[in-house]
Design a protein around this motif. Structure first.
Motif, PDB file in Angstrom:
ATOM      1  N   ALA A  26     -83.429 -39.733 -47.569  1.00  0.00           N
ATOM      2  CA  ALA A  26     -84.100 -38.823 -48.504  1.00  0.00           C
ATOM      3  C   ALA A  26     -84.779 -37.722 -47.695  1.00  0.00           C
ATOM      4  N   VAL A  27     -84.625 -36.492 -48.167  1.00  0.00           N
ATOM      5  CA  VAL A  27     -85.186 -35.341 -47.450  1.00  0.00           C
ATOM      6  C   VAL A  27     -86.031 -34.530 -48.420  1.00  0.00           C
ATOM      7  N   ASP A  28     -87.183 -34.068 -47.939  1.00  0.00           N
ATOM      8  CA  ASP A  28     -87.994 -33.148 -48.736  1.00  0.00           C
ATOM      9  C   ASP A  28     -88.266 -31.897 -47.904  1.00  0.00           C
ATOM     10  N   ALA A 103     -75.201 -44.286 -47.068  1.00  0.00           N
ATOM     11  CA  ALA A 103     -74.485 -44.572 -48.319  1.00  0.00           C
ATOM     12  C   ALA A 103     -74.960 -43.663 -49.444  1.00  0.00           C
ATOM     13  N   GLY A 104     -76.204 -43.222 -49.366  1.00  0.00           N
ATOM     14  CA  GLY A 104     -76.738 -42.370 -50.427  1.00  0.00           C
ATOM     15  C   GLY A 104     -77.662 -41.323 -49.851  1.00  0.00           C
ATOM     16  N   PHE A 105     -77.715 -40.169 -50.507  1.00  0.00           N
ATOM     17  CA  PHE A 105     -78.556 -39.081 -50.014  1.00  0.00           C
ATOM     18  C   PHE A 105     -79.178 -38.352 -51.187  1.00  0.00           C
ATOM     19  N   VAL A 106     -80.474 -38.052 -51.089  1.00  0.00           N
ATOM     20  CA  VAL A 106     -81.140 -37.207 -52.085  1.00  0.00           C
ATOM     21  C   VAL A 106     -81.985 -36.172 -51.356  1.00  0.00           C
ATOM     22  N   ALA A 107     -82.197 -35.055 -52.014  1.00  0.00           N
ATOM     23  CA  ALA A 107     -83.029 -34.007 -51.410  1.00  0.00           C
ATOM     24  C   ALA A 107     -83.906 -33.381 -52.482  1.00  0.00           C
ATOM     25  N   THR A 108     -85.135 -33.084 -52.081  1.00  0.00           N
ATOM     26  CA  THR A 108     -86.046 -32.343 -52.944  1.00  0.00           C
ATOM     27  C   THR A 108     -86.536 -31.132 -52.159  1.00  0.00           C
ATOM     28  N   ALA A 109     -86.962 -30.108 -52.869  1.00  0.00           N
ATOM     29  CA  ALA A 109     -87.429 -28.900 -52.174  1.00  0.00           C
ATOM     30  C   ALA A 109     -88.507 -28.199 -52.967  1.00  0.00           C
ATOM     31  N   THR A 262     -82.069 -19.282 -51.362  1.00  0.00           N
ATOM     32  CA  THR A 262     -82.667 -19.902 -50.171  1.00  0.00           C
ATOM     33  C   THR A 262     -81.551 -20.421 -49.279  1.00  0.00           C
ATOM     34  N   PRO A 263     -81.253 -19.698 -48.201  1.00  0.00           N
ATOM     35  CA  PRO A 263     -80.132 -20.112 -47.346  1.00  0.00           C
ATOM     36  C   PRO A 263     -80.289 -21.552 -46.857  1.00  0.00           C
ATOM     37  N   GLY A 264     -79.192 -22.285 -46.907  1.00  0.00           N
ATOM     38  CA  GLY A 264     -79.174 -23.672 -46.446  1.00  0.00           C
ATOM     39  C   GLY A 264     -79.209 -24.658 -47.601  1.00  0.00           C
ATOM     40  N   ILE A 265     -79.794 -24.264 -48.731  1.00  0.00           N
ATOM     41  CA  ILE A 265     -79.915 -25.191 -49.864  1.00  0.00           C
ATOM     42  C   ILE A 265     -78.526 -25.513 -50.434  1.00  0.00           C
ATOM     43  N   ALA A 266     -77.650 -24.515 -50.465  1.00  0.00           N
ATOM     44  CA  ALA A 266     -76.311 -24.749 -51.034  1.00  0.00           C
ATOM     45  C   ALA A 266     -75.586 -25.840 -50.249  1.00  0.00           C
ATOM     46  N   GLU A 267     -75.695 -25.791 -48.916  1.00  0.00           N
ATOM     47  CA  GLU A 267     -75.027 -26.793 -48.069  1.00  0.00           C
ATOM     48  C   GLU A 267     -75.616 -28.177 -48.342  1.00  0.00           C
ATOM     49  N   ILE A 268     -76.939 -28.250 -48.388  1.00  0.00           N
ATOM     50  CA  ILE A 268     -77.590 -29.549 -48.596  1.00  0.00           C
ATOM     51  C   ILE A 268     -77.255 -30.077 -49.992  1.00  0.00           C
ATOM     52  N   SER A 269     -77.184 -29.175 -50.936  1.00  0.00           N
ATOM     53  CA  SER A 269     -76.860 -29.571 -52.311  1.00  0.00           C
ATOM     54  C   SER A 269     -75.495 -30.255 -52.371  1.00  0.00           C
ATOM     55  N   ARG A 270     -74.568 -29.786 -51.550  1.00  0.00           N
ATOM     56  CA  ARG A 270     -73.215 -30.373 -51.545  1.00  0.00           C
ATOM     57  C   ARG A 270     -73.223 -31.821 -51.042  1.00  0.00           C
ATOM     58  N   TRP A 271     -74.223 -32.187 -50.260  1.00  0.00           N
ATOM     59  CA  TRP A 271     -74.304 -33.573 -49.758  1.00  0.00           C
ATOM     60  C   TRP A 271     -74.832 -34.522 -50.835  1.00  0.00           C
ATOM     61  N   THR A 272     -75.448 -33.960 -51.882  1.00  0.00           N
ATOM     62  CA  THR A 272     -76.087 -34.804 -52.905  1.00  0.00           C
ATOM     63  C   THR A 272     -75.154 -34.998 -54.103  1.00  0.00           C
ATOM     64  N   LYS A 273     -75.546 -35.918 -54.965  1.00  0.00           N
ATOM     65  CA  LYS A 273     -74.765 -36.163 -56.172  1.00  0.00           C
ATOM     66  C   LYS A 273     -75.231 -35.234 -57.298  1.00  0.00           C
ATOM     67  N   ASP A 274     -76.542 -35.015 -57.368  1.00  0.00           N
ATOM     68  CA  ASP A 274     -77.104 -34.254 -58.488  1.00  0.00           C
ATOM     69  C   ASP A 274     -77.826 -32.985 -58.065  1.00  0.00           C
ATOM     70  N   GLY A 275     -77.555 -32.497 -56.854  1.00  0.00           N
ATOM     71  CA  GLY A 275     -78.196 -31.260 -56.415  1.00  0.00           C
ATOM     72  C   GLY A 275     -79.576 -31.490 -55.832  1.00  0.00           C
TER      73      GLY A 275
END
Lengths: 586, 361
Positions: A26-28, A103-109, A262-275
């Motif tokens: 999990a990343v914030d 196995a799973g990844f989530v991100a918040t920003a 916000t550059p970089g968010i699009a790439e990280i979003s692709r790693w997640t299931k729900d953005g």
């Protein structure tokens, strides 16, 4: 976890759980810090395995959040020996687990430019109020509000819409099944403006008003050609407010807009299931889950650099308010516009600080938002400002709670504090004192710190594997400062005894009105607390569990009253601080 | 973690690229490889100044569906104030009823008996914020200019972009600011003082009509007065009462009399770059452009700007990076570096938290 499933089912948001098994990352991405945490199964249960923190890189000269994320992940990779990033710079996702990846990844920003929005509605105290509260759930800057009481001409409103360069228009108004003609006429202004914009310049519209108009608006969206999202009406009837549908759509739009601006968010979003989700949404979910697990009301305050989020799980309902112009870093210069410097100065014990010095401090914090107080006077100003920001935010948030915002704070069994300023104080006593001074809780309240700043990311990760969250919480994700007993009113002197349940020696105590005092009890140890005092109207017995400060008796009364005169006020403040320990956190 | 939170440039010579974002509908006015001066127009965008809705049906007293044959001006046509937009003959052709245009512009659309007019188009010019060579032109989004020069990132600034001769008024940094030193040489110049800005000094600068003002520091209580200034104002150290860093002061003094750019950017909460002073050095050899996104861990020998009282804004050199966090005078524990600070006795290092350092290029 049946309980959590029930929460997700009952929650006003439609969260899909998806039983990921194996390591969860999990990343914030905050305005100042980027944090990452790895959860994995250790000895049959999920635990915090490692965490990383790095300065955020959303702003100049980097302007790319990925740089900070890579750094935080590299710390975890170094500590665990688990490769997380492949040769193309992408996260290694291995659904079945394995020696590399997760196995799973989530991100918040919360980092980056706030969403620029315009609110369209009818009545200021009805639909526009609900629209504003729905908008409060993401990091959003409200550029303008168009209501029925707007005295500007149609032309002026069209010109505002054309020149605003908004990212989003939120349309609310009308009760379900109510009159449609007024709303239809009101929306004509919007449609004329959209027809005048170039196609790619038309911001998405989120419609959360009278459901009877939804199809008509869909037709206009198709005809004029603009992106439209439809959510449930935020005000289905005059007496009912329903924000969750609009909030969910706002979170989705947030991810989309963040990916664009916000550059970089699009790439990280692709790693997640729900953005990438707004940090505040993850935080609110964590607060609501804590409320369900602990079976009492929970209040969460996340004091950030650019925004302050207040989340509450109150009588089974979840509330979230984000104050985008109220923070202790990037937004510190805005604080003086909402809170008079004299309010901040009343918490200072250092002499000779004028309003002008407070202003200078806040502006410097805004210009250099990552800095930390190095001198004692700066530390005092930092925490004086923090008290007032939290107080103001919670007072404002209470307008959306069904309990209203007058009278004492409703009883909260747990208060969760997040944000580096609140959690990284020189002493535990200071963290607790700031929370008590700002919030003035009554009853018995456990104050928790979120030392790794990961409550939002964990809240976001909960749908991946609810069990992982519960086990991680049980394993000590939060730092418990201990239970605080506070009584309202003036007759607040308390006496009683504390009897450890392990058979240790019983101590008796007396705390005079106006004082605050910690009683020694080891972290995690249970004890029977017996209390007597005028305000209680008799003897009370309760079981408490010791925190970092043992058990704290706050007999200062509610509201806290300062003695007259600056010297006496300073002396009282110092006494409270010393009572909770000025020693350094071990 | 040895990464600092911020990086800044205080450098006698560097090459860098400046991105100029274009508003929608812009037309570029430069070509790749073209040499431009600061404030030269790079692109021009035209946007409508206003819109008006004229209710033709109501004015002529007809139903909306009867408007079409009565139109004199139709969508796309240009109009001037007083032009007849639509008219309806009266009984036997007498007493013609007419609707006149309230603005100059053109007709956009006629719908439901109403005519939408667009006002005159206003020109927005995107100016070069630095002198240099245009290295790329993307008409849809941006124009990039590359330049070589001395650069100083400021702590804060507001008021936009200005270009003029640098006039350093002091001989050394200090805390006392003497007003009343302005003369005609300062008119149109970018004036530097090594001390805090005061109200009296600001009034003098407004009166003599400087083109820009750079001070060491600024009390935040003076901010409302800056609205009276029609030129950009920047500070090198921050808010309050601080003297200018000796290193910055010497760098600016060295270029006294040269043409400089003071760019404080837009007054916005969201900044993708810092306010800055650029001193173009056209005669110097072009240096290779560094990747500004490169992130270097902090190490001994690196130059830093200290953002920690009582040394806020001073420049120093890292002498060591202790492996463990240390306790600051405030009681806060933090990882950091030992820094030798300008103006202090050599060999006397000060521990500064990473959070309170800016890595300098």
């Amino acid at each position: 976890m049946t309980l959590l499933r029930e929460i997700f089912d009952e929650a006003q948001e439609q969260v899909r759980t998806s039983e990921v098994s194996g390591p969860i990352l999990a990343v914030d991405i905050g305005s100042v810090n980027t944090r990452a945490v790895l959860l994995d199964v250790v000895e049959g249960g999920y635990r915090f395995v490692s965490h990383g923190v790095s300065p955020s890189t959303a702003r100049a000269p980097w302007n790319d959040v990925l740089i900070g994320v890579y750094d935080a992940l590299s710390q975890i990779a170094a500590a665990t020996g688990r490769d997380l990033i492949d040769e193309n710079g992408d996260l290694i996702l291995s659904p079945r687990g394995g020696p590399a990846g997760v196995a799973g990844f989530v991100a918040t920003a919360s980092a980056g430019q706030p969403i620029r929005a315009i609110l369209f509605g009818l009545m200021p105290d009805v639909s526009l109020g609900s629209g504003r509260r729905a908008a409060d759930s993401i990091y959003l800057s409200l550029l303008d509000t168009f209501g029925l009481d707007d005295r500007r001409t149609t032309e002026e409103r069209i010109n505002v819409l054309l020149n605003a360069q908004a990212d989003l228009v939120l349309v609310v108004g009308g009760t379900d099944g109510g009159a449609t003609e007024v709303m239809r006429e009101h929306l004509d202004t919007l449609f004329v403006a959209y027809a005048l914009m170039k196609r790619h310049a038309r911001p998405p519209v989120l419609f959360a008003g009278n459901a009877a108009l939804a199809d008509e608006i869909r037709e206009r969206a198709e005809e004029i050609d603009f992106p439209l999202l439809v959510a449930d009406n935020v005000r289905p009837s005059l007496g009912t407010e329903y924000l969750a549908g609009a909030q969910e759509q706002l979170a989705s739009l947030y991810n989309e807009k963040k990916a664009q601006n916000t550059p970089g968010i699009a790439e990280i979003s692709r790693w997640t299931k729900d953005g990438v989700q707004p940090t505040a949404h993850g935080f609110a979910r964590m607060v609501h889950l804590l409320g369900a697990l602990r079976k009492h009301n929970v209040l969460g305050v996340d004091l950030g650099s650019m925004a302050t989020a207040v989340a509450a799980s109150l009588d089974g309902r979840s509330y979230l308010n984000v104050f985008g112009q109220l923070g202790i870093g990037h937004a510190a210069h805005q604080v003086a516009r909402q809170i008079p410097p004299a309010y901040i100065r009343r918490w200072l014990t250092v002499e000779g600080v004028e309003d002008a010095d407070v202003l200078d401090y806040l502006w410097n914090r805004s210009v250099f938002p990552h800095t930390i107080p190095a001198q004692p006077a700066e530390l005092e100003m930092e925490y004086a400002a923090a008290r007032e920001i939290v107080r103001y935010a919670v007072h404002s948030a209470r307008t959306s709670w069904q309990t209203g915002n007058t009278g004492p704070l409703p009883p909260f069994g747990t208060i969760l504090l997040s944000g580096t300023t609140l959690t990284h104080t020189p002493t535990d006593g200071l963290s607790l004192l700031v929370a008590l001074d700002a919030l003035l809780p009554v009853g018995v309240t456990n104050v928790l710190l979120d030392p790794y700043g990961l409550s939002a990311a964990l809240g976001a990760a909960a749908p991946l594997n609810p069990q992982a969250l519960v086990q991680s919480l049980a394993a000590g994700a939060f730092y418990d400062l201990g239970p605080v007993v506070s009584v309202p009113g003036r007759d607040t002197a308390l006496r009683g005894s504390l009897k450890p349940k392990d058979g240790g020696k019983t101590m008796t105590f007396k705390v005079a009105a106006g004082e605050i005092r910690p009683l020694p009890l080891a972290y995690g140890q249970k004890a029977e607390l017996t209390l007597e005092g005028g305000a209680l109207g008799g003897r009370r017995k309760l079981t408490v569990t010791g925190g970092a400060l043992g058990v704290v008796i706050d007999a200062r009364g509610r509201p806290v009253r300062f003695p007259r005169g600056d010297d006496a006020r300073r002396k009282r403040l110092l006494a409270w601080r010393q009572a909770l320990g000025e020693g350094v956190r071990s | 973690m040895t990464h600092v939170y911020a990086r800044a440039r205080i450098t006698p010579s560097t090459s860098f690229r400046r991105v100029h974002w274009l508003p929608r509908g812009s037309t570029p006015r430069v070509l790749e490889n073209q040499i431009v001066k600061a404030a030269d127009p790079l692109a021009i965008a035209e946007v409508a100044s206003e819109h008006r809705i004229v209710d033709i049906a109501a004015a002529l007293g007809v139903a909306p569906e009867q408007v079409e044959p009565l139109l004199v001006k139709r969508p796309g046509e240009r109009i001037m104030v007083g032009d007849v937009l639509a008219q309806k003959p009266g009984f036997l052709g007498f007493r013609m009823r007419q609707v006149e245009s309230p603005i100059d512009g053109r007709v956009i659309v006629v719908e439901d008996g109403k005519m939408l007019l667009e006002g005159k188009r206003i020109r927005t010019v995107v100016e070069a914020t630095v002198p240099g060579r245009v290295i790329s032109v993307d008409p849809e989004s941006r124009i990039v200019v590359e330049t070589t020069g001395a650069a100083v990132d400021l702590a804060w600034g507001q008021g936009g972009l200005s270009w003029g001769t640098l006039k350093v008024m002091d001989s050394a940094p200090g805390l006392e600011t003497e007003a009343g030193r302005f003369n005609i040489d300062h008119r149109g110049a970018i004036v530097v003082i090594g001390s805090p800005l005061t109200e009296e000094f600001l009034r003098g600068a407004i009166e003599i009509r400087v083109k820009g003002l750079i001070a060491a520091s600024l009390p935040a209580s003076l901010l409302p007065l800056l609205n009276d200034a029609e030129f950009p104002v920047g500070v090198t150290q921050g808010f309050g009462r601080m003297a200018m860093s000796r290193t910055i002061f010497d760098l600016l003094s060295q270029h006294n009399g040269r043409e400089v750019v003071l760019d404080t950017g837009e007054s916005s909460d969201w900044r993708d770059r810092r306010p800055e002073i650029i001193i173009p050095l056209a005669s110097q050899r072009r240096e290779s452009v560094r990747d500004v996104r490169e992130r270097r861990p902090l190490a001994a020998g690196q130059r830093v700007r200290v953002l920690q009282a009582p040394h806020t804004g001073k420049i120093g050199t890292v002498t060591s990076v202790p492996p463990e966090p240390r306790r600051l005078p405030s009681g806060v524990w933090a990882p950091g570096a030992v820094v030798e600070i300008e103006d202090m006795e050599p060999g006397k290092g000060v521990f500064v938290a990473f959070a309170n350092l800016e890595q300098l290029d």
